[in-house]
Design a protein around this motif. Sequence first.
Motif, PDB file in Angstrom:
ATOM      1  N   PRO A  42       6.069  38.725 -73.009  1.00  0.00           N
ATOM      2  CA  PRO A  42       4.937  39.466 -73.583  1.00  0.00           C
ATOM      3  C   PRO A  42       3.626  38.957 -72.996  1.00  0.00           C
ATOM      4  N   GLU A  43       2.566  39.733 -73.161  1.00  0.00           N
ATOM      5  CA  GLU A  43       1.270  39.302 -72.648  1.00  0.00           C
ATOM      6  C   GLU A  43       0.768  38.077 -73.388  1.00  0.00           C
ATOM      7  N   GLU A  44       1.069  38.007 -74.695  1.00  0.00           N
ATOM      8  CA  GLU A  44       0.673  36.865 -75.519  1.00  0.00           C
ATOM      9  C   GLU A  44       1.815  36.516 -76.466  1.00  0.00           C
ATOM     10  N   THR A  45       1.895  35.262 -76.839  1.00  0.00           N
ATOM     11  CA  THR A  45       2.891  34.836 -77.822  1.00  0.00           C
ATOM     12  C   THR A  45       2.631  35.520 -79.157  1.00  0.00           C
ATOM     13  N   ASP A  46       1.375  35.791 -79.459  1.00  0.00           N
ATOM     14  CA  ASP A  46       1.018  36.469 -80.708  1.00  0.00           C
ATOM     15  C   ASP A  46       1.780  37.791 -80.872  1.00  0.00           C
ATOM     16  N   GLU A  47       2.022  38.478 -79.767  1.00  0.00           N
ATOM     17  CA  GLU A  47       2.734  39.752 -79.818  1.00  0.00           C
ATOM     18  C   GLU A  47       4.150  39.566 -80.348  1.00  0.00           C
ATOM     19  N   LEU A  48       4.818  38.493 -79.941  1.00  0.00           N
ATOM     20  CA  LEU A  48       6.165  38.215 -80.446  1.00  0.00           C
ATOM     21  C   LEU A  48       6.141  37.940 -81.948  1.00  0.00           C
ATOM     22  N   VAL A  49       5.144  37.217 -82.393  1.00  0.00           N
ATOM     23  CA  VAL A  49       5.036  36.907 -83.824  1.00  0.00           C
ATOM     24  C   VAL A  49       4.784  38.183 -84.619  1.00  0.00           C
ATOM     25  N   ARG A  50       3.919  39.054 -84.106  1.00  0.00           N
ATOM     26  CA  ARG A  50       3.668  40.330 -84.786  1.00  0.00           C
ATOM     27  C   ARG A  50       4.947  41.156 -84.867  1.00  0.00           C
ATOM     28  N   ARG A  51       5.691  41.222 -83.757  1.00  0.00           N
ATOM     29  CA  ARG A  51       6.968  41.964 -83.755  1.00  0.00           C
ATOM     30  C   ARG A  51       7.947  41.369 -84.754  1.00  0.00           C
ATOM     31  N   ALA A  52       7.998  40.045 -84.819  1.00  0.00           N
ATOM     32  CA  ALA A  52       8.924  39.373 -85.745  1.00  0.00           C
ATOM     33  C   ALA A  52       8.593  39.720 -87.192  1.00  0.00           C
ATOM     34  N   ILE A  53       7.308  39.755 -87.522  1.00  0.00           N
ATOM     35  CA  ILE A  53       6.905  40.102 -88.879  1.00  0.00           C
ATOM     36  C   ILE A  53       7.287  41.546 -89.184  1.00  0.00           C
ATOM     37  N   HIS A  54       7.064  42.451 -88.230  1.00  0.00           N
ATOM     38  CA  HIS A  54       7.448  43.856 -88.423  1.00  0.00           C
ATOM     39  C   HIS A  54       8.957  43.988 -88.626  1.00  0.00           C
ATOM     40  N   MET A  55       9.742  43.268 -87.823  1.00  0.00           N
ATOM     41  CA  MET A  55      11.196  43.328 -87.958  1.00  0.00           C
ATOM     42  C   MET A  55      11.655  42.774 -89.302  1.00  0.00           C
ATOM     43  N   LEU A  56      11.097  41.651 -89.720  1.00  0.00           N
ATOM     44  CA  LEU A  56      11.468  41.067 -91.002  1.00  0.00           C
ATOM     45  C   LEU A  56      11.112  42.015 -92.146  1.00  0.00           C
ATOM     46  N   PHE A  57       9.946  42.607 -92.071  1.00  0.00           N
ATOM     47  CA  PHE A  57       9.523  43.556 -93.103  1.00  0.00           C
ATOM     48  C   PHE A  57      10.476  44.744 -93.158  1.00  0.00           C
ATOM     49  N   GLN A  58      10.773  45.344 -92.002  1.00  0.00           N
ATOM     50  CA  GLN A  58      11.650  46.511 -91.947  1.00  0.00           C
ATOM     51  C   GLN A  58      13.043  46.185 -92.476  1.00  0.00           C
ATOM     52  N   THR A  59      13.585  45.042 -92.081  1.00  0.00           N
ATOM     53  CA  THR A  59      14.906  44.628 -92.543  1.00  0.00           C
ATOM     54  C   THR A  59      14.910  44.392 -94.045  1.00  0.00           C
ATOM     55  N   THR A  60      13.858  43.777 -94.551  1.00  0.00           N
ATOM     56  CA  THR A  60      13.755  43.504 -95.979  1.00  0.00           C
ATOM     57  C   THR A  60      13.676  44.801 -96.777  1.00  0.00           C
ATOM     58  N   VAL A  61      12.972  45.796 -96.258  1.00  0.00           N
ATOM     59  CA  VAL A  61      12.884  47.096 -96.924  1.00  0.00           C
ATOM     60  C   VAL A  61      14.238  47.802 -96.871  1.00  0.00           C
ATOM     61  N   GLU A  62      14.856  47.854 -95.683  1.00  0.00           N
ATOM     62  CA  GLU A  62      16.104  48.596 -95.507  1.00  0.00           C
ATOM     63  C   GLU A  62      17.272  48.016 -96.292  1.00  0.00           C
ATOM     64  N   THR A  63      17.320  46.707 -96.465  1.00  0.00           N
ATOM     65  CA  THR A  63      18.422  46.088 -97.193  1.00  0.00           C
ATOM     66  C   THR A  63      18.209  46.089 -98.698  1.00  0.00           C
ATOM     67  N   GLY A  64      17.036  46.480 -99.155  1.00  0.00           N
ATOM     68  CA  GLY A  64      16.753  46.521-100.578  1.00  0.00           C
ATOM     69  C   GLY A  64      16.243  45.204-101.135  1.00  0.00           C
ATOM     70  N   LYS A  65      16.099  44.200-100.289  1.00  0.00           N
ATOM     71  CA  LYS A  65      15.625  42.898-100.770  1.00  0.00           C
ATOM     72  C   LYS A  65      14.190  42.978-101.273  1.00  0.00           C
ATOM     73  N   LEU A  66      13.365  43.780-100.625  1.00  0.00           N
ATOM     74  CA  LEU A  66      11.974  43.900-101.069  1.00  0.00           C
ATOM     75  C   LEU A  66      11.918  44.524-102.455  1.00  0.00           C
ATOM     76  N   ASP A  67      12.674  45.609-102.656  1.00  0.00           N
ATOM     77  CA  ASP A  67      12.714  46.238-103.978  1.00  0.00           C
ATOM     78  C   ASP A  67      13.229  45.263-105.031  1.00  0.00           C
ATOM     79  N   PHE A  68      14.255  44.479-104.682  1.00  0.00           N
ATOM     80  CA  PHE A  68      14.803  43.513-105.628  1.00  0.00           C
ATOM     81  C   PHE A  68      13.728  42.522-106.076  1.00  0.00           C
TER      82      PHE A  68
END
Length: 107
Positions: A42-68
């Motif tokens: 990536p152009e910056e390491t920050d981009e990987l961290v942003r992607r990781a947060i987006h992935m964690l958020f999406q996974t948490t929503v899709e698995t129902g953990k966020l709702d729980f």
Amino acid sequence: MSLEELTDEMAQQYADFDDELAVSLDRETRNELALLETALEPEETDELVRRAIHMLFQTTVETGKLDFHLRSGFDVTYDEYLSGMTFGEMTGADQYPKLDDERRYRF
């Protein structure tokens, strides 16, 4: 807790974040980040961290953990948070008084 309390806490958390966030990394995380940095270039390491947060958020929503967790802590779901209304408010269930079993069949 309620939808209003969730909204207030979200606003407070958001206000607490600056444009930059200092994060300490353990050895394993540093190693994984270095490998991702090398492989994905990536152009910056920050981009990987942003992607990781987006992935964690999406996974948490899709698995129902966020709702729980939201239901456990605030008695709302993510959909209720997004709409700004609880399910009871959406369906009108909160408009009617509770039934009293002793006076239920009296006219």
